[in-house]
Design a protein around this motif. Structure first.
Motif, PDB file in Angstrom:
ATOM      1  N   ILE A 154     -16.524   9.566 -38.329  1.00 24.31           N
ATOM      2  CA  ILE A 154     -17.339  10.129 -37.256  1.00 24.31           C
ATOM      3  C   ILE A 154     -16.381  10.772 -36.264  1.00 24.31           C
ATOM      4  O   ILE A 154     -15.698  10.099 -35.508  1.00 24.31           O
ATOM      5  N   PHE A 155     -16.320  12.098 -36.295  1.00 22.88           N
ATOM      6  CA  PHE A 155     -15.307  12.829 -35.541  1.00 22.88           C
ATOM      7  C   PHE A 155     -15.915  13.424 -34.282  1.00 22.88           C
ATOM      8  O   PHE A 155     -16.131  14.634 -34.159  1.00 22.88           O
ATOM      9  N   GLY A 156     -16.196  12.560 -33.337  1.00 23.53           N
ATOM     10  CA  GLY A 156     -16.804  12.981 -32.084  1.00 23.53           C
ATOM     11  C   GLY A 156     -17.090  11.778 -31.221  1.00 23.53           C
ATOM     12  O   GLY A 156     -16.815  10.628 -31.607  1.00 23.53           O
ATOM     13  N   PRO A 157     -17.679  11.956 -30.040  1.00 22.89           N
ATOM     14  CA  PRO A 157     -17.816  10.886 -29.054  1.00 22.89           C
ATOM     15  C   PRO A 157     -18.964   9.913 -29.332  1.00 22.89           C
ATOM     16  O   PRO A 157     -19.903   9.785 -28.533  1.00 22.89           O
ATOM     17  N   VAL A 158     -18.901   9.241 -30.476  1.00 19.52           N
ATOM     18  CA  VAL A 158     -19.913   8.251 -30.846  1.00 19.52           C
ATOM     19  C   VAL A 158     -19.215   6.937 -31.178  1.00 19.52           C
ATOM     20  O   VAL A 158     -18.399   6.882 -32.105  1.00 19.52           O
ATOM     21  N   ALA A 198     -11.296   0.328 -25.152  1.00 20.86           N
ATOM     22  CA  ALA A 198     -12.304   0.728 -26.137  1.00 20.86           C
ATOM     23  C   ALA A 198     -12.918   2.073 -25.778  1.00 20.86           C
ATOM     24  O   ALA A 198     -13.070   2.961 -26.630  1.00 20.86           O
ATOM     25  N   VAL A 199     -13.275   2.242 -24.525  1.00 18.68           N
ATOM     26  CA  VAL A 199     -13.850   3.515 -24.068  1.00 18.68           C
ATOM     27  C   VAL A 199     -12.823   4.634 -24.212  1.00 18.68           C
ATOM     28  O   VAL A 199     -13.133   5.729 -24.706  1.00 18.68           O
ATOM     29  N   GLN A 200     -11.595   4.359 -23.803  1.00 18.66           N
ATOM     30  CA  GLN A 200     -10.537   5.366 -23.897  1.00 18.66           C
ATOM     31  C   GLN A 200     -10.291   5.761 -25.351  1.00 18.66           C
ATOM     32  O   GLN A 200     -10.220   6.953 -25.686  1.00 18.66           O
ATOM     33  N   SER A 201     -10.161   4.774 -26.213  1.00 21.71           N
ATOM     34  CA  SER A 201      -9.815   5.040 -27.611  1.00 21.71           C
ATOM     35  C   SER A 201     -10.886   5.838 -28.335  1.00 21.71           C
ATOM     36  O   SER A 201     -10.572   6.711 -29.145  1.00 21.71           O
ATOM     37  N   ARG A 202     -12.144   5.558 -28.023  1.00 18.91           N
ATOM     38  CA  ARG A 202     -13.217   6.259 -28.715  1.00 18.91           C
ATOM     39  C   ARG A 202     -13.511   7.628 -28.111  1.00 18.91           C
ATOM     40  O   ARG A 202     -13.850   8.580 -28.838  1.00 18.91           O
ATOM     41  N   MET A 203     -13.370   7.756 -26.785  1.00 17.79           N
ATOM     42  CA  MET A 203     -13.881   8.948 -26.116  1.00 17.79           C
ATOM     43  C   MET A 203     -12.829   9.965 -25.707  1.00 17.79           C
ATOM     44  O   MET A 203     -13.183  11.097 -25.357  1.00 17.79           O
ATOM     45  N   GLN A 204     -11.542   9.615 -25.729  1.00 17.38           N
ATOM     46  CA  GLN A 204     -10.541  10.624 -25.360  1.00 17.38           C
ATOM     47  C   GLN A 204     -10.555  11.762 -26.382  1.00 17.38           C
ATOM     48  O   GLN A 204     -10.875  11.562 -27.551  1.00 17.38           O
ATOM     49  N   ASN A 205     -10.239  12.948 -25.912  1.00 19.41           N
ATOM     50  CA  ASN A 205     -10.276  14.140 -26.770  1.00 19.41           C
ATOM     51  C   ASN A 205     -11.671  14.353 -27.364  1.00 19.41           C
ATOM     52  O   ASN A 205     -11.820  14.871 -28.472  1.00 19.41           O
ATOM     53  N   ALA A 206     -12.703  13.943 -26.610  1.00 25.42           N
ATOM     54  CA  ALA A 206     -14.101  14.025 -27.057  1.00 25.42           C
ATOM     55  C   ALA A 206     -14.292  13.337 -28.406  1.00 25.42           C
ATOM     56  O   ALA A 206     -15.109  13.756 -29.231  1.00 25.42           O
ATOM     57  N   GLY A 207     -13.540  12.255 -28.623  1.00 24.10           N
ATOM     58  CA  GLY A 207     -13.689  11.475 -29.852  1.00 24.10           C
ATOM     59  C   GLY A 207     -13.096  12.120 -31.082  1.00 24.10           C
ATOM     60  O   GLY A 207     -13.289  11.622 -32.192  1.00 24.10           O
ATOM     61  N   GLN A 208     -12.358  13.209 -30.910  1.00 22.86           N
ATOM     62  CA  GLN A 208     -11.853  13.989 -32.040  1.00 22.86           C
ATOM     63  C   GLN A 208     -10.399  13.632 -32.333  1.00 22.86           C
ATOM     64  O   GLN A 208      -9.472  14.392 -32.073  1.00 22.86           O
ATOM     65  N   SER A 209     -10.217  12.450 -32.866  1.00 24.41           N
ATOM     66  CA  SER A 209      -8.888  11.971 -33.217  1.00 24.41           C
ATOM     67  C   SER A 209      -8.986  11.110 -34.467  1.00 24.41           C
ATOM     68  O   SER A 209      -9.880  10.256 -34.573  1.00 24.41           O
ATOM     69  N   ARG A 245     -27.166  16.852 -27.484  1.00 18.73           N
ATOM     70  CA  ARG A 245     -26.189  17.920 -27.694  1.00 18.73           C
ATOM     71  C   ARG A 245     -26.715  19.242 -27.160  1.00 18.73           C
ATOM     72  O   ARG A 245     -27.895  19.554 -27.292  1.00 18.73           O
ATOM     73  N   SER A 246     -25.809  20.026 -26.573  1.00 15.66           N
ATOM     74  CA  SER A 246     -26.104  21.409 -26.188  1.00 15.66           C
ATOM     75  C   SER A 246     -24.887  22.238 -26.579  1.00 15.66           C
ATOM     76  O   SER A 246     -23.835  22.136 -25.948  1.00 15.66           O
ATOM     77  N   GLY A 247     -25.016  23.017 -27.635  1.00 16.76           N
ATOM     78  CA  GLY A 247     -23.857  23.750 -28.146  1.00 16.76           C
ATOM     79  C   GLY A 247     -22.805  22.782 -28.636  1.00 16.76           C
ATOM     80  O   GLY A 247     -23.072  21.905 -29.451  1.00 16.76           O
ATOM     81  N   CYS A 248     -21.595  22.924 -28.107  1.00 15.83           N
ATOM     82  CA  CYS A 248     -20.506  22.004 -28.450  1.00 15.83           C
ATOM     83  C   CYS A 248     -20.465  20.780 -27.538  1.00 15.83           C
ATOM     84  O   CYS A 248     -19.633  19.883 -27.731  1.00 15.83           O
ATOM     85  N   ASN A 249     -21.337  20.750 -26.552  1.00 15.29           N
ATOM     86  CA  ASN A 249     -21.320  19.671 -25.564  1.00 15.29           C
ATOM     87  C   ASN A 249     -22.176  18.506 -26.046  1.00 15.29           C
ATOM     88  O   ASN A 249     -23.406  18.598 -26.109  1.00 15.29           O
ATOM     89  N   PHE A 250     -21.498  17.401 -26.380  1.00 21.29           N
ATOM     90  CA  PHE A 250     -22.149  16.227 -26.955  1.00 21.29           C
ATOM     91  C   PHE A 250     -21.940  15.062 -25.992  1.00 21.29           C
ATOM     92  O   PHE A 250     -20.813  14.718 -25.645  1.00 21.29           O
ATOM     93  N   THR A 251     -23.020  14.442 -25.540  1.00 20.18           N
ATOM     94  CA  THR A 251     -22.883  13.358 -24.566  1.00 20.18           C
ATOM     95  C   THR A 251     -22.257  12.128 -25.213  1.00 20.18           C
ATOM     96  O   THR A 251     -22.556  11.795 -26.368  1.00 20.18           O
ATOM     97  N   PRO A 252     -21.384  11.419 -24.498  1.00 18.72           N
ATOM     98  CA  PRO A 252     -20.810  10.188 -25.025  1.00 18.72           C
ATOM     99  C   PRO A 252     -21.917   9.221 -25.436  1.00 18.72           C
ATOM    100  O   PRO A 252     -22.869   8.976 -24.688  1.00 18.72           O
ATOM    101  N   THR A 253     -21.777   8.679 -26.647  1.00 15.24           N
ATOM    102  CA  THR A 253     -22.875   7.978 -27.312  1.00 15.24           C
ATOM    103  C   THR A 253     -22.456   6.591 -27.767  1.00 15.24           C
ATOM    104  O   THR A 253     -21.342   6.404 -28.268  1.00 15.24           O
ATOM    105  N   LEU A 254     -23.357   5.632 -27.600  1.00 12.96           N
ATOM    106  CA  LEU A 254     -23.145   4.262 -28.079  1.00 12.96           C
ATOM    107  C   LEU A 254     -24.234   3.911 -29.072  1.00 12.96           C
ATOM    108  O   LEU A 254     -25.420   4.043 -28.779  1.00 12.96           O
ATOM    109  N   LEU A 255     -23.810   3.464 -30.240  1.00 13.60           N
ATOM    110  CA  LEU A 255     -24.725   3.145 -31.341  1.00 13.60           C
ATOM    111  C   LEU A 255     -24.533   1.684 -31.724  1.00 13.60           C
ATOM    112  O   LEU A 255     -23.421   1.246 -32.024  1.00 13.60           O
ATOM    113  N   ASP A 256     -25.595   0.916 -31.729  1.00 12.06           N
ATOM    114  CA  ASP A 256     -25.539  -0.511 -32.056  1.00 12.06           C
ATOM    115  C   ASP A 256     -26.200  -0.765 -33.412  1.00 12.06           C
ATOM    116  O   ASP A 256     -26.874   0.106 -33.969  1.00 12.06           O
TER     117      ASP A 256
END
Length: 450
Positions: free
Chosen positions: A356-360, A249-260, A332-343
């Motif tokens: 949602i095209f990013g690490p969320v 789950a972590v790999q699938s959502r967060m690889q490539n900064a979630g941009q897949s 977020r700072s510029g393009c740097n977005f911290t890995p995020t979990l939303l419930d």
């Protein structure tokens, strides 16, 4: 002029001039000339050249990986993995294309009836930045092995990759015009599609881009294949192996900064195991480290562009305003977005209704398997999905009911050259890869002799 910008620190990598209409017309003439020759070449000849490309990719893997990371920000290790996948794709089509396109005898009252698969012309590939080598090869390999020629219109922020790919094919011995990279603005796309030599368009990109290109292709009566966005469900049933499930789950959502497109985006978990799953999932996401994609120990690179990071930030805030709960990350700072979990994500929120095209990672809780299936299918998209259960029979039953182009049970949803790939609903139409992919842009010709 296109600028290539390193996403981590916004430094300028390079600048590139775009083609004029007159220069583009010369490229199209070159393509037409190349096709007249290339369509007559043997499978053995094409195979030899594609395998030469694979060898050059392997030899220069470090150089190409660094270029990818510089231009779009994925981890250097992720760039290397992408190149290794691209090499396998080259080898797969080099060895299987001829079998996929053999004549097929059909028995009728005629003396002989058969279907033959023949090339049609130039195929335009409009490709995205998120997998700058693999996406191009995914469209180009079957096209070239079938005897077509290829025109590449890559995303502007990975123009260096586009030009490197064109140079790679030239170095491998491909004739001029068999694969060209066209550095153009979008206003010239219709000029390409309208060209008589162009007989098909393959696009991987957003729903909006797909609708625009499909309209142009229809206007000029050219076939199109679209691989668009996704909001892939990741369904965790009550008997899932949670340690294995959470790791993927972590790999699938967060690889490539979630941009897949095929990243897991909606995590649909049964209420009976929700607490344990959330505890493990939160721990996994907290362990990630966002930062410089060239640095050892970093697990999540930057997003590819500032505008994409800003859009993700806005989508996240709208979800929180609507009642979703932020568990981890969200800064977020510029393009740097911290890995995020939303419930507590619900229908109607951007995390459910949009891509949602990013690490969320967005978690949705359900009470029953039937509700999980309904929630999974309550999306405008239908690209990929995964189901997690120790009962494979049950997993297959659920997989058959999911509205998507692919469903993987107990493994990472991914593209694989051996398997057809594509979506339904707003995720597009047509298929890439495998036998289905190579037959998208050929003339399925019937010949009957009496």
């Amino acid at each position: 002029m296109f600028k290539s910008v390193h996403p981590f620190d916004q430094s300028i990598v390079a600048q590139y001039d775009v083609l004029s209409a007159a220069e583009l017309d010369k490229c199209l003439e070159t393509s037409a000339s190349a096709y007249r020759h290339w369509r007559k070449t043997s499978f053995e000849h094409r195979r030899e050249l594609i395998l030469t490309v694979a060898g050059l990719l392997r030899k220069n893997k470090e150089k190409y990986a660094r270029l990818m990371t510089l231009e779009m920000g994925k981890l250097l290790s992720e760039s290397t993995i992408e190149l290794e996948k691209t090499i396998r794709g080259c080898e797969y089509y080099a060895h299987h294309a001829e079998d996929f396109l053999r004549d097929e005898i059909i028995y009728t009252e005629a003396t002989k009836s058969f279907v033959t698969y023949q090339p049609t012309g130039a195929i335009l590939g409009i490709m995205p930045w998120n997998f700058p080598f693999w996406q191009v090869f995914r469209f180009a390999l079957p096209a070239l092995m079938a005897g077509n020629v290829a025109l590449l219109k890559h995303a502007p922020n990975v123009t260096g990759c586009a030009l490197a790919i064109a140079a790679l094919f030239k170095e491998a011995g491909f004739p001029d015009g068999v694969l060209q990279s066209l550095v153009i603005d979008v206003d010239l796309v219709e000029r390409i599609i309208a060209s008589p030599v162009v007989q098909g368009v393959a696009l991987t990109g957003s729903e909006y881009a797909g609708s625009q290109v499909a309209s142009l292709a229809g206007k000029h009566i050219k076939k199109s294949v679209l691989e668009l966005g996704g909001s892939d469900p990741f369904i965790i049933l009550s008997d899932a192996n949670l340690d294995k499930t959470v790791k993927v789950a972590v790999q699938s959502r967060m690889q490539n900064a979630g941009q897949s497109c095929i990243a897991a985006k909606r995590f649909i978990v049964l209420e009976s195991i929700r607490e344990e799953f959330m505890e493990k999932f939160e721990r996994g996401i907290r362990a990630l480290k966002q930062g410089d994609p060239f640095q050892e120990g970093i697990t999540t690179g930057p997003m590819a562009r500032i505008d994409l990071a800003e859009k993700l930030e806005q989508q996240l805030q709208k979800c929180i305003d609507a009642g979703a709960k932020l568990i981890v990350g969200g800064t977020r700072s510029g393009c740097n977005f911290t890995p995020t979990l939303l419930d507590n994500v619900k229908q109607g929120m951007p995390a459910f209704e949009e891509e949602i095209f990013g690490p969320v990672a967005s978690v949705v809780t359900v009470k029953t398997i039937e509700e999980a299936i309904d929630v999974a299918n309550a999306s405008r998209y239908g690209l990929g999905a995964s189901v997690w259960t120790e009962d494979l029979k049950k997993g297959e039953q659920v997989a058959r009911l999911i509205e998507s182009g692919s469903v993987f049970v107990n493994s990472l949803m991914r593209s694989d050259a051996r398997l057809p790939f594509g979506g339904i609903k707003k995720s597009g139409y047509g298929r890439e890869l495998s036998l289905a992919g190579i037959r998208e842009f050929v003339n399925t010709k019937t010949i009957s002799l009496t």
